[in-house]
Scaffold this motif. Structure first.
Motif, PDB file in Angstrom:
ATOM      1  N   CYS A   3       0.833  -1.204   0.000  1.00  0.00           N
ATOM      2  CA  CYS A   3       0.000   0.000   0.000  1.00  0.00           C
ATOM      3  C   CYS A   3       0.869   1.256   0.000  1.00  0.00           C
ATOM      4  CB  CYS A   3      -0.914  -0.010   1.225  1.00  0.00           C
ATOM      5  SG  CYS A   3      -2.079   1.373   1.324  1.00  0.00           S
ATOM      6  N   TYR A   4       2.088   1.150   0.564  1.00  0.00           N
ATOM      7  CA  TYR A   4       2.990   2.300   0.718  1.00  0.00           C
ATOM      8  C   TYR A   4       4.000   2.422  -0.408  1.00  0.00           C
ATOM      9  CZ  TYR A   4       1.055   2.342   5.422  1.00  0.00           C
ATOM     10  OH  TYR A   4       0.193   2.394   6.484  1.00  0.00           O
ATOM     11  N   PHE A   5       3.944   1.525  -1.402  1.00  0.00           N
ATOM     12  CA  PHE A   5       4.848   1.624  -2.536  1.00  0.00           C
ATOM     13  C   PHE A   5       4.392   2.761  -3.463  1.00  0.00           C
ATOM     14  CE2 PHE A   5       6.663  -2.983  -2.664  1.00  0.00           C
ATOM     15  CZ  PHE A   5       7.139  -2.802  -1.381  1.00  0.00           C
ATOM     16  N   ALA A   6       5.272   3.159  -4.374  1.00  0.00           N
ATOM     17  CA  ALA A   6       4.943   4.223  -5.317  1.00  0.00           C
ATOM     18  C   ALA A   6       3.660   3.888  -6.067  1.00  0.00           C
ATOM     19  CB  ALA A   6       6.094   4.412  -6.298  1.00  0.00           C
ATOM     20  N   ALA A   7       2.762   4.865  -6.157  1.00  0.00           N
ATOM     21  CA  ALA A   7       1.463   4.758  -6.820  1.00  0.00           C
ATOM     22  C   ALA A   7       0.437   3.997  -5.995  1.00  0.00           C
ATOM     23  CB  ALA A   7       1.576   4.121  -8.202  1.00  0.00           C
ATOM     24  N   GLY A   8       0.819   3.504  -4.835  1.00  0.00           N
ATOM     25  CA  GLY A   8      -0.131   2.839  -3.964  1.00  0.00           C
ATOM     26  C   GLY A   8      -1.020   3.840  -3.250  1.00  0.00           C
ATOM     27  N   PRO A   9      -2.171   3.399  -2.721  1.00  0.00           N
ATOM     28  CA  PRO A   9      -3.096   4.320  -2.056  1.00  0.00           C
ATOM     29  C   PRO A   9      -2.533   4.968  -0.807  1.00  0.00           C
ATOM     30  CG  PRO A   9      -3.801   2.037  -1.782  1.00  0.00           C
ATOM     31  CD  PRO A   9      -2.710   2.030  -2.781  1.00  0.00           C
ATOM     32  N   CYS A  10      -1.470   4.399  -0.216  1.00  0.00           N
ATOM     33  CA  CYS A  10      -0.842   4.989   0.973  1.00  0.00           C
ATOM     34  C   CYS A  10       0.460   5.708   0.641  1.00  0.00           C
ATOM     35  CB  CYS A  10      -0.553   3.907   2.007  1.00  0.00           C
ATOM     36  SG  CYS A  10      -1.972   2.904   2.484  1.00  0.00           S
ATOM     37  N   SER A  11       0.759   5.904  -0.642  1.00  0.00           N
ATOM     38  CA  SER A  11       2.080   6.400  -1.036  1.00  0.00           C
ATOM     39  C   SER A  11       2.364   7.812  -0.548  1.00  0.00           C
ATOM     40  CB  SER A  11       2.233   6.346  -2.557  1.00  0.00           C
ATOM     41  OG  SER A  11       1.237   7.134  -3.201  1.00  0.00           O
ATOM     42  N   GLY A  12       1.329   8.613  -0.283  1.00  0.00           N
ATOM     43  CA  GLY A  12       1.560   9.959   0.209  1.00  0.00           C
ATOM     44  C   GLY A  12       1.634  10.056   1.709  1.00  0.00           C
ATOM     45  N   ASN A  13       1.547   8.925   2.388  1.00  0.00           N
ATOM     46  CA  ASN A  13       1.556   8.904   3.844  1.00  0.00           C
ATOM     47  C   ASN A  13       2.955   9.160   4.393  1.00  0.00           C
ATOM     48  OD1 ASN A  13       1.745   7.214   6.550  1.00  0.00           O
ATOM     49  ND2 ASN A  13      -0.411   7.750   6.238  1.00  0.00           N
ATOM     50  N   ALA A  14       3.022   9.708   5.604  1.00  0.00           N
ATOM     51  CA  ALA A  14       4.321  10.010   6.218  1.00  0.00           C
ATOM     52  C   ALA A  14       5.172   8.768   6.422  1.00  0.00           C
ATOM     53  CB  ALA A  14       4.103  10.714   7.554  1.00  0.00           C
ATOM     54  N   ALA A  15       4.545   7.605   6.535  1.00  0.00           N
ATOM     55  CA  ALA A  15       5.295   6.370   6.760  1.00  0.00           C
ATOM     56  C   ALA A  15       5.845   5.768   5.474  1.00  0.00           C
ATOM     57  CB  ALA A  15       4.408   5.337   7.464  1.00  0.00           C
ATOM     58  N   SER A  16       5.463   6.297   4.316  1.00  0.00           N
ATOM     59  CA  SER A  16       5.846   5.676   3.042  1.00  0.00           C
ATOM     60  C   SER A  16       7.356   5.542   2.850  1.00  0.00           C
ATOM     61  CB  SER A  16       5.236   6.444   1.870  1.00  0.00           C
ATOM     62  OG  SER A  16       3.840   6.334   1.885  1.00  0.00           O
ATOM     63  N   PRO A  17       8.172   6.586   3.095  1.00  0.00           N
ATOM     64  CA  PRO A  17       9.625   6.406   2.912  1.00  0.00           C
ATOM     65  C   PRO A  17      10.188   5.296   3.798  1.00  0.00           C
ATOM     66  CG  PRO A  17       9.072   8.728   3.061  1.00  0.00           C
ATOM     67  CD  PRO A  17       7.835   7.981   3.445  1.00  0.00           C
ATOM     68  N   GLY A  18       9.739   5.244   5.040  1.00  0.00           N
ATOM     69  CA  GLY A  18      10.214   4.195   5.934  1.00  0.00           C
ATOM     70  C   GLY A  18       9.771   2.818   5.485  1.00  0.00           C
ATOM     71  N   MET A  19       8.525   2.696   5.001  1.00  0.00           N
ATOM     72  CA  MET A  19       8.018   1.404   4.533  1.00  0.00           C
ATOM     73  C   MET A  19       8.830   0.912   3.339  1.00  0.00           C
ATOM     74  SD  MET A  19       5.412   0.209   6.299  1.00  0.00           S
ATOM     75  CE  MET A  19       4.145   0.747   7.460  1.00  0.00           C
ATOM     76  N   GLN A  20       9.164   1.823   2.420  1.00  0.00           N
ATOM     77  CA  GLN A  20       9.928   1.413   1.252  1.00  0.00           C
ATOM     78  C   GLN A  20      11.361   1.048   1.627  1.00  0.00           C
ATOM     79  OE1 GLN A  20       9.371   4.203  -2.042  1.00  0.00           O
ATOM     80  NE2 GLN A  20       7.270   4.586  -1.381  1.00  0.00           N
ATOM     81  N   ALA A  21      11.946   1.780   2.575  1.00  0.00           N
ATOM     82  CA  ALA A  21      13.284   1.426   3.051  1.00  0.00           C
ATOM     83  C   ALA A  21      13.264   0.078   3.753  1.00  0.00           C
ATOM     84  CB  ALA A  21      13.794   2.506   4.004  1.00  0.00           C
ATOM     85  N   TYR A  22      12.246  -0.137   4.577  1.00  0.00           N
ATOM     86  CA  TYR A  22      12.074  -1.426   5.270  1.00  0.00           C
ATOM     87  C   TYR A  22      11.985  -2.563   4.259  1.00  0.00           C
ATOM     88  CZ  TYR A  22       8.855  -5.076   7.045  1.00  0.00           C
ATOM     89  OH  TYR A  22       8.230  -6.265   7.336  1.00  0.00           O
ATOM     90  N   ALA A  23      11.162  -2.390   3.217  1.00  0.00           N
ATOM     91  CA  ALA A  23      10.983  -3.439   2.216  1.00  0.00           C
ATOM     92  C   ALA A  23      12.296  -3.761   1.514  1.00  0.00           C
ATOM     93  CB  ALA A  23       9.929  -3.006   1.197  1.00  0.00           C
ATOM     94  N   THR A  24      13.039  -2.735   1.153  1.00  0.00           N
ATOM     95  CA  THR A  24      14.317  -2.940   0.460  1.00  0.00           C
ATOM     96  C   THR A  24      15.308  -3.673   1.353  1.00  0.00           C
ATOM     97  OG1 THR A  24      13.930  -0.887  -0.774  1.00  0.00           O
ATOM     98  CG2 THR A  24      16.166  -1.771  -0.800  1.00  0.00           C
ATOM     99  N   ASN A  25      15.418  -3.231   2.600  1.00  0.00           N
ATOM    100  CA  ASN A  25      16.342  -3.882   3.528  1.00  0.00           C
ATOM    101  C   ASN A  25      15.940  -5.327   3.795  1.00  0.00           C
ATOM    102  OD1 ASN A  25      17.631  -1.423   3.711  1.00  0.00           O
ATOM    103  ND2 ASN A  25      16.892  -0.938   5.757  1.00  0.00           N
ATOM    104  N   LEU A  26      14.643  -5.556   3.946  1.00  0.00           N
ATOM    105  CA  LEU A  26      14.157  -6.900   4.249  1.00  0.00           C
ATOM    106  C   LEU A  26      14.460  -7.870   3.113  1.00  0.00           C
ATOM    107  CD1 LEU A  26      12.503  -8.839   6.039  1.00  0.00           C
ATOM    108  CD2 LEU A  26      10.459  -8.023   4.847  1.00  0.00           C
ATOM    109  N   ILE A  27      14.176  -7.454   1.880  1.00  0.00           N
ATOM    110  CA  ILE A  27      14.437  -8.331   0.737  1.00  0.00           C
ATOM    111  C   ILE A  27      15.931  -8.599   0.603  1.00  0.00           C
ATOM    112  CG2 ILE A  27      14.296  -8.488  -1.780  1.00  0.00           C
ATOM    113  CD1 ILE A  27      11.695  -6.831  -1.584  1.00  0.00           C
TER     114      ILE A  27
END
Length: 288
Positions: free
Chosen positions: A200-224
């Protein structure tokens, strides 16, 4: 101040004792599959983690052959015999389940079943236990505030007492026993399961403008990158150190020093920077 610095030095030494040295990475093929309910494409996140994204149309043995990892991109998913076999043979399954199906428990590879306690759309915090390996990596450094205050940072938790044997807790709610992300090994592979509606927090997702989006994307990258062998590794340079700090970090974290030589560099670092280098702090150095 002297007592504080001594304590910090001991913390560095303890962290360095378990430190993994940077290694040569070999990108793997990471499939992504799902109903795409959030209308996003995770390919760029997989690429940022150091792997090659592969669209997977169906979860059968031919489609999964040759994949080092499988990232579930959707709101509805159920493991099957082909996925279980691929994980047992060495594939890594990463599943962030928003639980729209409403099941009370989730069936996972290796014959594991975990109870999913659903919180609805509440904005619970997400914290990282000490030593979590995903607070640093190619996505950048994240901390206990990075994933908070999303439109719905997570949809529930798995109680720590219900995790598969040998599980590694990667993230929790602000109650430490309420686990939001964990991993366990089964056969030759690994399973990562989470209650975070991540895509939901990835680019173009419905949550992409949320304040948590940069952290969610960093989390996803680190996790993978952490979960799937061959991902990008964290180094002094990738952690953002420059100049003298970069040189000193390399001495401490990446030069293979031991004993008094390492101890001298650690104390020099602490006197100068009053924080831990990435290899001891997991990318989340506490201030002195």
């Amino acid at each position: 101040m002297k007592t504080q610095m001594t304590t910090l030095a001991l913390a560095v030494l303890g962290g360095l004792g378990a430190m993994a040295m940077p290694a040569v990475s070999h990108a793997g093929n990471v499939g992504y599959y799902g109903d795409n309910c959030y209308n996003v494409n995770p390919a760029s996140i997989i690429t940022a983690a150091g792997h090659t994204p592969v669209a997977v149309a169906s979860l059968d043995a031919p489609s999964l052959a040759g994949l080092q990892g499988l990232f579930i991109n959707g709101c509805y998913f159920a493991t099957n015999a082909a996925v279980d076999s691929a994980v047992n043979s060495g594939m890594v399954l990463i599943w962030h389940d928003p639980n729209w199906g409403g099941q009370g428990s989730k069936s996972l590879p290796g014959g594991q079943t975990v109870p999913y306690s659903y919180n609805g759309g509440n904005r619970y915090q997400i914290d990282f236990p000490s030593g979590s390996p995903i607070t640093a990596g190619p996505g950048g450094a994240i901390n206990n505030a990075s994933l908070d205050n999303g439109s719905s940072s997570n949809h529930g938790y798995v109680d720590a007492g219900s995790l598969p044997a040998g599980s590694q807790i990667l993230a929790t709610q602000d109650t430490a026993s309420y686990v939001t992300t964990f991993a366990y090994n089964t056969g030759a592979g690994k399973v990562v399961f989470s209650t975070i509606p991540l895509t939901c927090y990835f680019a173009a997702g419905p949550c992409s403008g949320n304040a948590a989006s940069p952290g969610m994307q960093a989390y996803a990258t680190n996790l993978i990158a952490w979960a799937i062998p061959g991902g990008m590794v964290t180094t002094c340079a990738s952690s953002g150190y420059t100049g003298t700090q970069l040189l000193w970090c390399v001495k401490i974290c990446e030069s293979g020093l031991t004993g008094k030589a390492l101890d001298d560099w650690i104390h020099r670092w602490i006197r100068q920077y009053r924080q831990l280098p990435y290899c001891a702090a997991g990318g989340n150095p506490p201030p002195v």
